[in-house]
Write an enzyme that holds these catalytic residues in place. Structure first.
Site, PDB file in Angstrom:
ATOM      1  N   GLU A 202     -13.017 -11.805   1.265  1.00 48.35           N
ATOM      2  CA  GLU A 202     -12.484 -11.330   2.544  1.00 48.35           C
ATOM      3  C   GLU A 202     -13.515 -10.449   3.225  1.00 48.35           C
ATOM      4  O   GLU A 202     -14.342  -9.833   2.558  1.00 48.35           O
ATOM      5  CB  GLU A 202     -11.222 -10.463   2.315  1.00 48.35           C
ATOM      6  CG  GLU A 202      -9.987 -11.244   2.009  1.00 48.35           C
ATOM      7  CD  GLU A 202      -8.772 -10.352   1.769  1.00 48.35           C
ATOM      8  OE1 GLU A 202      -8.887  -9.116   1.886  1.00 48.35           O
ATOM      9  OE2 GLU A 202      -7.717 -10.913   1.458  1.00 48.35           O
ATOM     10  N   LYS A 203     -13.401 -10.348   4.521  1.00 53.51           N
ATOM     11  CA  LYS A 203     -14.173  -9.339   5.241  1.00 53.51           C
ATOM     12  C   LYS A 203     -13.665  -7.983   4.755  1.00 53.51           C
ATOM     13  O   LYS A 203     -12.465  -7.799   4.546  1.00 53.51           O
ATOM     14  CB  LYS A 203     -13.942  -9.498   6.746  1.00 53.51           C
ATOM     15  CG  LYS A 203     -14.536  -8.400   7.582  1.00 53.51           C
ATOM     16  CD  LYS A 203     -15.391  -8.948   8.722  1.00 53.51           C
ATOM     17  CE  LYS A 203     -16.229  -7.854   9.375  1.00 53.51           C
ATOM     18  NZ  LYS A 203     -17.426  -7.517   8.565  1.00 53.51           N
ATOM     19  N   GLU A 290      -0.427  -8.330   0.462  1.00 52.53           N
ATOM     20  CA  GLU A 290       0.371  -8.995  -0.564  1.00 52.53           C
ATOM     21  C   GLU A 290       1.842  -8.670  -0.352  1.00 52.53           C
ATOM     22  O   GLU A 290       2.183  -7.807   0.460  1.00 52.53           O
ATOM     23  CB  GLU A 290      -0.067  -8.609  -1.983  1.00 52.53           C
ATOM     24  CG  GLU A 290      -0.202  -7.140  -2.272  1.00 52.53           C
ATOM     25  CD  GLU A 290      -0.903  -6.906  -3.631  1.00 52.53           C
ATOM     26  OE1 GLU A 290      -0.193  -6.649  -4.605  1.00 52.53           O
ATOM     27  OE2 GLU A 290      -2.149  -6.980  -3.701  1.00 52.53           O
ATOM     28  N   ARG A 294       9.996  -6.873  -5.369  1.00 51.55           N
ATOM     29  CA  ARG A 294      10.863  -5.971  -6.138  1.00 51.55           C
ATOM     30  C   ARG A 294      11.187  -4.758  -5.273  1.00 51.55           C
ATOM     31  O   ARG A 294      10.639  -4.626  -4.187  1.00 51.55           O
ATOM     32  CB  ARG A 294      10.098  -5.477  -7.376  1.00 51.55           C
ATOM     33  CG  ARG A 294       8.823  -4.733  -6.964  1.00 51.55           C
ATOM     34  CD  ARG A 294       8.207  -3.883  -8.038  1.00 51.55           C
ATOM     35  NE  ARG A 294       7.237  -2.971  -7.466  1.00 51.55           N
ATOM     36  CZ  ARG A 294       6.010  -3.285  -7.081  1.00 51.55           C
ATOM     37  NH1 ARG A 294       5.565  -4.513  -7.206  1.00 51.55           N
ATOM     38  NH2 ARG A 294       5.208  -2.366  -6.565  1.00 51.55           N
ATOM     39  N   VAL A 297       8.850   2.045  -6.000  1.00 48.86           N
ATOM     40  CA  VAL A 297       9.000   3.466  -6.333  1.00 48.86           C
ATOM     41  C   VAL A 297       9.348   4.266  -5.075  1.00 48.86           C
ATOM     42  O   VAL A 297      10.221   5.135  -5.093  1.00 48.86           O
ATOM     43  CB  VAL A 297       7.691   4.019  -6.952  1.00 48.86           C
ATOM     44  CG1 VAL A 297       7.809   5.514  -7.224  1.00 48.86           C
ATOM     45  CG2 VAL A 297       7.318   3.262  -8.219  1.00 48.86           C
TER      46      VAL A 297
END
Ligand code: MV4
Length: 469
Positions: A202-203, A290, A294, A297
């Site tokens: 990636e850049k 990403e 889930r 925290v």
């Protein structure tokens, strides 16, 4: 889908307690699991039933799928909440639950699997029209291919492991010779760490903010975003402070990122709670990184500014019910919340984990203060698990009010017996860049000088003891 009457919590610590609390409010019977090291844990005591699932090491207990499934079946549970960490993003576990007739409180095993492979996630998002950092078209096999990509987008570039995530297996290359060298190193490292040597490029953005969007989707086709969290205060990819909303977003950017997150949700037919992570560049452009499949925290900061109980929504969604906040209009944002992770770590010795006896534990209270913790005076922090002791979440009408409240709450927070990250946080809430909300992912390296922090921790900042009259 059937109603959930008994729910097994496949986790420990504060998050297990968080889920047990949600069950109580929903009138659901809760079943805790615990390892031999956690026999005296609050999550086991507060649940309606508790089952030992194995010896102290997590591989033998909290990661032991057959034991956890048996505990669910023998205790009459009809659903399993995985919390975060452990089995929360394990597609095989989600599948094992389904195969045993248990409702997994989370997305489908397929969605977990697709988002777990970062290269697959990226190409899915590109196809869905979610902005991604300019990057290679899938896996890069050779150093020559890597060079061709870098010449096209320009240096610096970042080599990422396909099986990585959380910053593991990443390498920056500033020029051609570095790229040739680091490409091979990254592949070797990835093979050793993940048993998979695939990498992509990636850049490289030099000073991004970490902005993540909380999403909720139910099985009735409703999908909403609960705005963003700014998690730029991290140390070696461990988050230490998270806040919501992000001080860096305009209303327009907030809506644009929310809509992009919903595109991600629709692209994979995502159901239940999830988080879409973005990097926000200094020029206001943002890129998908990403998706976490889930609860996280740091979910409480979102709860505090929206009033939505994310865990209860997760359970309603898993039961096949409509979520309570099914339309975007029903979610309003009020005030500002900041979470401080209180870890059993020594800030003057490289944040080294420090298990041991908590002799005294006095959490703060008062208006705008929430403490999510499984710790009590006399609690023994076991050496087997992560070092999170407590999460201090403060709320204020404005960020300035939240920061002022954080100063007073941190000052009230007493943990005797082991070192914690409390003095680190006390340092940060006085540090001018944090106070002005000038935080990027390199904040700790740039603005928390280790010598100054050490002096602060060792000398102490507390006022001298008063004298009796
Ligand atoms: C990046 C980046 C700069 N440019 N990607 C680190 C964790 C992993 N999920 C992605 N990470 C990064 N990806 C490009 N193209 C910088 C980071 C990064 C980072 C991201 C979020 C929070 C903290 C971070 C600390 C260092 C690097």
């Amino acid at each position: 889908m059937a109603a959930i009457r008994t729910l097994l919590v496949a986790n420990r610590g504060e998050v297990a307690l968080r889920v047990v609390r949600a069950c109580k409010e929903l009138g659901i019977r809760s079943v805790a699991v615990f390892s031999e090291a956690d026999r005296d844990s609050l999550h086991a005591r507060m649940a309606d039933q508790a089952v030992c699932v194995g010896p102290a090491p997590s591989s033998a207990s909290y990661l032991n799928m057959p034991n956890i499934i048996s505990a669910a079946l023998t205790s009459g549970a009809d659903a399993v909440h995985p919390g975060y960490g452990f089995l929360a993003e394990n597609a095989a576990f989600a599948r094992a639950c389904a195969d045993s007739g248990l409702v997994f409180v989370g997305p489908s095993a397929d969605a977990i699997e697709r988002m777990g492979d970062k290269a697959v996630a990226r190409s899915t998002m590109m196809a869905a029209g979610v902005p991604c950092v300019p990057g290679s078209d899938g896996i890069v096999e050779t150093a020559e291919e890597a060079l061709a990509f870098a010449r096209e987008v320009g240096f610096p570039v970042l080599i990422k492991a396909s099986a990585g995530g959380g910053g593991k297996g990443m390498r920056v290359a500033a020029d051609e010779s570095e790229l040739v060298h680091n490409f091979t190193a990254a592949k070797t490292e990835a093979a050793a760490a993940f048993g998979n040597d695939e990498v992509y490029l990636e850049k490289y953005l030099s000073r991004p903010r970490h902005i993540e969007i909380q999403v909720l989707a139910d099985t009735h086709g409703n999908a909403i975003y609960l705005y963003e969290r700014d998690c730029s205060v991290q140390r070696r990819h461990q988050k230490l402070i998270e806040e919501a909303p992000s001080p860096a977003l305009s209303e327009e950017l907030r809506a644009a990122m929310g809509e992009a997150a919903l595109k991600a949700v629709r692209a994979v037919d995502y159901v239940n709670a999830g988080t879409v992570e973005f990097l926000l560049d200094t020029d206001g452009s943002f890129f998908f990184m990403e998706m976490n499949t889930r609860v996280q925290v740091e979910h409480p900061v979102t709860e505090q500014i929206t009033g939505v109980d994310i865990i209860k929504e997760q359970i309603r969604i898993a039961a096949g019910d409509r979520m309570t906040h099914a339309s975007q209009d029903s979610v309003t944002l009020r005030g500002h919340a900041i979470e401080f992770r209180i870890n059993a770590e020594d800030p003057i010795h490289n944040f080294r984990p420090h298990p041991g006896m908590v002799e005294c534990f006095n959490p703060p209270g008062g208006f705008g203060v929430r403490v999510d913790s499984h710790v009590y005076g006399g609690y023994m922090v076991p050496p087997y698990y992560d070092s999170l002791l407590a999460k201090l979440i403060v709320w204020g009408e404005t960020r300035d009010e939240a920061v002022a409240r954080a100063r007073r709450a941190l000052d009230e927070f007493i943990v005797v017996g082991i070192p914690t990250t409390i003095p680190f946080h006390q340092f940060v809430v006085e540090e001018p860049h944090f106070v002005k909300a000038e935080v990027y992912t390199d904040y700790v390296e740039q603005h928390v000088d280790q010598a100054a922090l050490n002096a602060f921790v060792i000398d102490g900042s507390r006022p001298e003891e008063g004298h009796d009259v």
